[in-house]
Enzyme design. Structure first.
Site, PDB file in Angstrom:
ATOM      1  CG  HIS A 203      -5.156 -36.342  16.250  1.00 53.47           C
ATOM      2  ND1 HIS A 203      -5.438 -37.563  16.811  1.00 53.47           N
ATOM      3  CD2 HIS A 203      -6.109 -36.113  15.321  1.00 53.47           C
ATOM      4  CE1 HIS A 203      -6.508 -38.073  16.204  1.00 53.47           C
ATOM      5  NE2 HIS A 203      -6.939 -37.201  15.304  1.00 53.47           N
TER       6      HIS A 203
ATOM      7  CD  GLU B 236       9.237  -6.055   7.290  1.00 52.27           C
ATOM      8  OE1 GLU B 236       8.921  -4.950   6.769  1.00 52.27           O
ATOM      9  OE2 GLU B 236       9.064  -6.306   8.494  1.00 52.27           O
TER      10      GLU B 236
ATOM     11  CE  LYS C 216      -3.628   2.258   2.673  1.00 49.78           C
ATOM     12  NZ  LYS C 216      -4.567   2.186   3.783  1.00 49.78           N
TER      13      LYS C 216
ATOM     14  CD  GLU D 277      -1.842  -4.589  11.397  1.00 45.99           C
ATOM     15  OE1 GLU D 277      -0.618  -4.745  11.519  1.00 45.99           O
ATOM     16  OE2 GLU D 277      -2.398  -4.523  10.284  1.00 45.99           O
TER      17      GLU D 277
ATOM     18  N   GLY E  30      -4.834  -2.097   5.028  1.00 44.54           N
ATOM     19  CA  GLY E  30      -4.029  -3.227   4.553  1.00 44.54           C
ATOM     20  C   GLY E  30      -4.699  -4.572   4.799  1.00 44.54           C
ATOM     21  NE  ARG E  31      -6.537  -4.046  10.894  1.00 48.72           N
ATOM     22  CZ  ARG E  31      -5.888  -2.890  11.028  1.00 48.72           C
ATOM     23  NH1 ARG E  31      -4.728  -2.696  10.429  1.00 48.72           N
ATOM     24  NH2 ARG E  31      -6.408  -1.914  11.760  1.00 48.72           N
TER      25      ARG E  31
ATOM     26  CE  LYS F  82       5.839  -1.093  10.096  1.00 49.39           C
ATOM     27  NZ  LYS F  82       4.908  -0.391   9.212  1.00 49.39           N
TER      28      LYS F  82
END
Ligand code: F6P
Length: 548
Positions: free
Chosen positions: A392, A220, A214, A361, A275-276, A512
């Site tokens: 399990h 990253e 965005k 978030e 973003g999410r 950050k």
């Protein structure tokens, strides 16, 4: 920061329904689902709701009709109706960033319109969707070729957070519908291993990178994008190749062109898409390349079905509202710290990871919209794994541990890969888990089975552990869209009750900023004196030695 939307709404604890719920909680906290079911033989058929192609059974929750009535009153007193309309009409409900929140506009049908600040945002959305569609058709048909004239066979999405989790989840979820002649990879981590392993068997001349960000400034993603460019140039040997092998998805045209990607090859979206909440925007380009534009449109239709259901259905029959209110009920009254989401469908294996960003978030906030520190718990910790694998592993704790963990179990009527009796076995586990969690096994039942006395307490299962069962007929692009929108609006509902901003994410900023300060200190031993705390200083010094 007080907003006109919420200034007339009392603090959560001062809303009458909150006090009533606290009193009601004291009355029913000890009530067992065994008794609630025994008292009402129709409970399992009454406490259900349907919408957007999804069916919700919420009868195995520690609630009575009075609980639902009070929770619905809480939603009313929290302004959920008004806040929902404010969101759908483009008001700036993301107050700390002063932005509209309009992911719902991403899936409004062509021909409808929504005017925000004098702009028809739906028309803009469809303009981008049309460009994405024609690009996707060209790539899928082989009309778009790489620098050497070969068609694109591999697509690598580079992005992180919302620019990765939605695309990878949707790709995995809809793999059945994808073009199997193409390979899709997703690179997110700044750990170079992610990039190296994702590209090691790919031919550069057949590979397309989608740089999804965005902001187009995320450390990253930009680091991985630079390595991708080096990789492509090493294989193709020509700067001109970049135009054929790199496209961008972003809101930041300036940064895209600074990076060297022609803005002709950029697919835009808008600051009003968080973003999410972006997997159905151009961030979904990899999804569209995998399943084709038609099926992408079907997914958008599923989102829209749930949007309409959320906006128009009375709260007591409204799937996202019910899920959201139940989350508040367990988090704030029963003190549940976590919530499990277990999809009984292998294609949904990344759904819990996707939900973690969406829920945590969004609702991991400690102040209200006007900046007041909350005196109640907000967002729970979400986690999960596909069934039956989790059974399990960690289900033991859900069944017999000391913590209350409400669980959503998601299942489908049909399998996309029918094989012998697998699907019935899979679904029998959905129903059995919900049954075992709710009703458990009493001491008497255990004894009657002939269990030796010393083992009896170990085999007793208290039950009274709540579940929601969510069913759909088949996992299709449309049901996936509805499922994602269900959780989006549930998250919104919770945020409205808590009067928090579900659409900002300031909490990720400090880490950050500190990391960018530390980078030069790692690179050089002559770096200026370290001025961190003693632990951070010592760790940096040790790392310097280790990296030599
Ligand atoms: O982790 C913080 C965050 O801002 C997320 O909200 C977002 O989805 C992610 O980083 C990626 O951001 P961008 O798409 O701008 O690269």
């Amino acid at each position: 920061m007080t907003t006109s939307m919420t200034s007339s709404i009392p603090m959560l604890r001062e809303r009458p329904a909150w006090a009533a719920l606290a009193k009601h909680y004291d009355e029913i906290r000890e009530r067992h689902l065994r008794d609630l079911f025994a008292e009402d033989r129709m409970r399992g058929e009454r406490l259900v709701a349907e919408g957007g192609g999804l069916f919700l059974d919420y009868s195995k929750n520690r609630i009575t009709d009075a609980t639902v009535t009070l929770l619905v009153q809480l939603a009313e007193q929290s302004g959920l109706r008004e806040r929902t309309e404010a969101m759908f009409s483009g008001e700036r409900i993301n107050v700390s960033e002063n932005r509209s929140v309009l992911h719902v506009a991403l899936r409004m049908p062509k021909g409808t319109s929504l005017i925000v600040d004098g702009v028809d945002v739906v028309a803009e959305v469809h303009e981008v969707l049309d460009r994405m569609s024609s690009f996707a058709e060209r790539v899928r048909s082989g009309a778009w070729t790489g620098h050497t004239g070969k068609p694109i066979r591999n697509v690598v999405n580079i992005g992180i957070g919302g620019s990765d989790l939605g695309p990878v989840m949707a790709y995995e979820a809809l793999r059945h519908y994808s073009d199997r002649a193409m390979t899709f990879r997703f690179v997110s981590n700044v750990d170079s291993t992610d990039f190296v392993e994702a590209t090691r068997d790919l031919a550069p001349e057949e590979t397309l990178f989608i740089v999804s960000s965005k902001t187009f400034t995320t450390l990253e993603t930009m680091t991985n994008a630079r390595s991708a460019r080096d990789w492509a140039l090493a294989g193709l040997g020509d700067e001109a190749a970049i135009a054929k092998h790199f496209v961008a998805v972003s809101t930041n045209a300036e940064k895209v062109s600074e990076f060297g990607i022609d803005t002709e090859n950029m697919f835009g979206f808008w600051e009003w898409v968080g973003g999410r909440y972006s997997m159905d925007s151009a961030i979904g380009l990899s999804t569209m390349l995998a399943i084709g534009p038609g099926r992408f449109q079907e997914m958008l239709a599923g989102f829209h079905d749930m949007d309409e259901h959320f906006r128009n259905t009375p709260f007591d029959r409204n799937l996202p509202v019910l899920l959201g209110l139940l989350a508040v009920w367990y988090g704030d009254f029963f003190g549940a710290q976590t919530a499990g989401v277990m999809p009984y469908n292998q294609y949904l294996k990344r759904f819990p990871a996707y939900l973690q960003q969406l829920t945590m978030e969004s609702n991991g906030k400690h102040v209200t919209l006007d900046g007041t520190t909350v005196d109640y718990d907000t967002g729970a910790i979400y986690w999960g794994e596909p069934g039956t694998n989790g059974q399990h592993s960690f289900y033991q704790l859900i069944h017999q541990g000391t913590r209350l963990i409400p669980v959503d179990l998601i299942g489908f009527g049909k399998s996309l890969n029918p094989l012998r009796d697998h699907h019935d076995l899979l679904m029998s586990n959905v129903f059995a888990q919900a049954e075992a969690l709710a009703f458990g096994r009493t001491e008497r039942e255990v004894r009657d089975e002939g269990t030796p006395e010393p083992i009896v307490p170990h085999r007793v299962m208290q039950g009274n552990r709540p579940t929601n069962v969510i069913l759909a007929e088949l996992l299709t692009p449309r049901t996936l869209g509805a499922l994602v929108a269900l959780y989006e609006h549930s998250v919104f509902t919770q945020g409205v009750i808590w009067t928090i901003d579900s659409f900002d994410q300031w909490g990720v900023e400090l880490g950050k900023a500190l990391a960018s300060r530390i980078v030069p200190e790692l690179e050089s031993e002559d770096a200026p004196q370290l001025h961190h705390d003693s632990s951070t200083n010592a760790l940096i010094r040790r790392y310097r030695v280790m990296r030599r």
